[in-house]
Write an enzyme that holds these catalytic residues in place. Structure first.
Site, PDB file in Angstrom:
ATOM      1  N   ALA A 264     -28.136  13.368  12.826  1.00  0.00           N
ATOM      2  CA  ALA A 264     -28.033  11.975  12.378  1.00  0.00           C
ATOM      3  C   ALA A 264     -26.572  11.542  12.344  1.00  0.00           C
ATOM      4  CB  ALA A 264     -28.657  11.808  11.001  1.00  0.00           C
ATOM      5  N   ASP A 265     -26.383  10.241  12.449  1.00  0.00           N
ATOM      6  CA  ASP A 265     -25.047   9.672  12.311  1.00  0.00           C
ATOM      7  C   ASP A 265     -25.157   8.357  11.567  1.00  0.00           C
ATOM      8  OD1 ASP A 265     -22.135   9.790  13.022  1.00  0.00           O
ATOM      9  OD2 ASP A 265     -22.616   7.879  13.968  1.00  0.00           O
ATOM     10  N   THR A 266     -24.281   8.160  10.587  1.00  0.00           N
ATOM     11  CA  THR A 266     -24.321   6.965   9.754  1.00  0.00           C
ATOM     12  C   THR A 266     -22.998   6.208   9.855  1.00  0.00           C
ATOM     13  OG1 THR A 266     -25.844   8.004   8.186  1.00  0.00           O
ATOM     14  CG2 THR A 266     -24.608   6.096   7.396  1.00  0.00           C
TER      15      THR A 266
ATOM     16  N   THR B  84     -28.152   4.176  10.348  1.00  0.00           N
ATOM     17  CA  THR B  84     -28.290   5.618  10.523  1.00  0.00           C
ATOM     18  C   THR B  84     -29.152   5.885  11.752  1.00  0.00           C
ATOM     19  OG1 THR B  84     -28.000   6.199   8.189  1.00  0.00           O
ATOM     20  CG2 THR B  84     -29.168   7.774   9.565  1.00  0.00           C
ATOM     21  N   GLY B  85     -28.544   6.498  12.748  1.00  0.00           N
ATOM     22  CA  GLY B  85     -29.261   6.894  13.955  1.00  0.00           C
ATOM     23  C   GLY B  85     -29.694   8.343  13.827  1.00  0.00           C
TER      24      GLY B  85
END
Length: 210
Positions: A85-87, A121-122
């Site tokens: 995840a990336d935020t 968030t991806g």
């Protein structure tokens, strides 16, 4: 929510491609026996190369997932599933990641002060044969704070490893947030409802998320 596929998940080697204690806490809450494996992916993608912020965070998360998946394969430890995840925080058309120092953290918080912004968030679910990508967004209102309050928060050290220079999950950071619109856990870095829905679909248990 994961109970219908619990028996499947328990038989899988699941990797969380993150060093974030917040994301580890969240997957633990779900009862997932995920192994923490921080990615060495260089997070240097340029948001200008993407049409949307959602595409950008998904691409960064996918870079993390791919790096961990390939590294473990080379080590003979092929995972069944890698979650990454990336935020990021966006104030209008400006994207904010983790501040590089206290000065940048102070600048970010002064810009957010008293305003609504959007948290992206991806998430990537990377399996042996398929990859699922999705992004969740939540609108967050940062309350009105004085310069002294912001500086004291920055000096606490809490903002320095968090997108947008604040952590909603800590009492220090959460105290500045009077309201949100969307999933609280998106802001923490892993949207739990959507994650559970996608995991169910990933392993063949269909939900209304389709």
């Amino acid at each position: 929510m994961l109970q219908p596929i619990r028996h499947i998940l328990e038989s899988k080697t699941i990797i969380l491609a993150s060093g974030s204690p917040r994301r580890k806490e969240l997957v633990n809450r779900l009862g997932l026996n995920a192994i923490l494996c921080p990615s060495t992916f260089e997070e240097d993608l340029d948001p200008k190369d993407f049409n949307t912020f959602s595409e950008f965070v998904e691409a960064t998360a996918e870079g993390k997932a791919d790096e961990v998946f390939k590294r473990l394969e080379l080590e003979g430890k092929s995972p069944d599933l890698v979650i990454a995840a990336d935020t990021m925080v966006a104030l209008e058309d400006k994207l904010m990641g983790k501040p590089k120092d206290k000065a940048e953290a102070t600048q970010m918080l002064n810009e957010l002060n008293g305003k609504w912004h959007t948290c992206y968030t991806g998430v990537i679910l990377k399996g042996v044969e398929k990859t699922v990508r999705f992004t969740e967004t939540t609108k967050v209102h940062w309350g009105h704070a004085t310069k002294e309050q912001i500086q004291a928060y920055v000096d606490s050290g809490d903002p320095l490893d968090k997108a947008g220079a604040y952590g909603i999950g800590s009492s220090l950071g959460g105290a500045f947030i009077p309201k949100i619109e969307g999933d609280f856990y998106t802001v923490m870095g892993l949207p739990l409802y959507r994650l559970c829905s996608e995991l169910c679909n990933f392993y063949g248990y269909k939900t209304d998320q389709e």
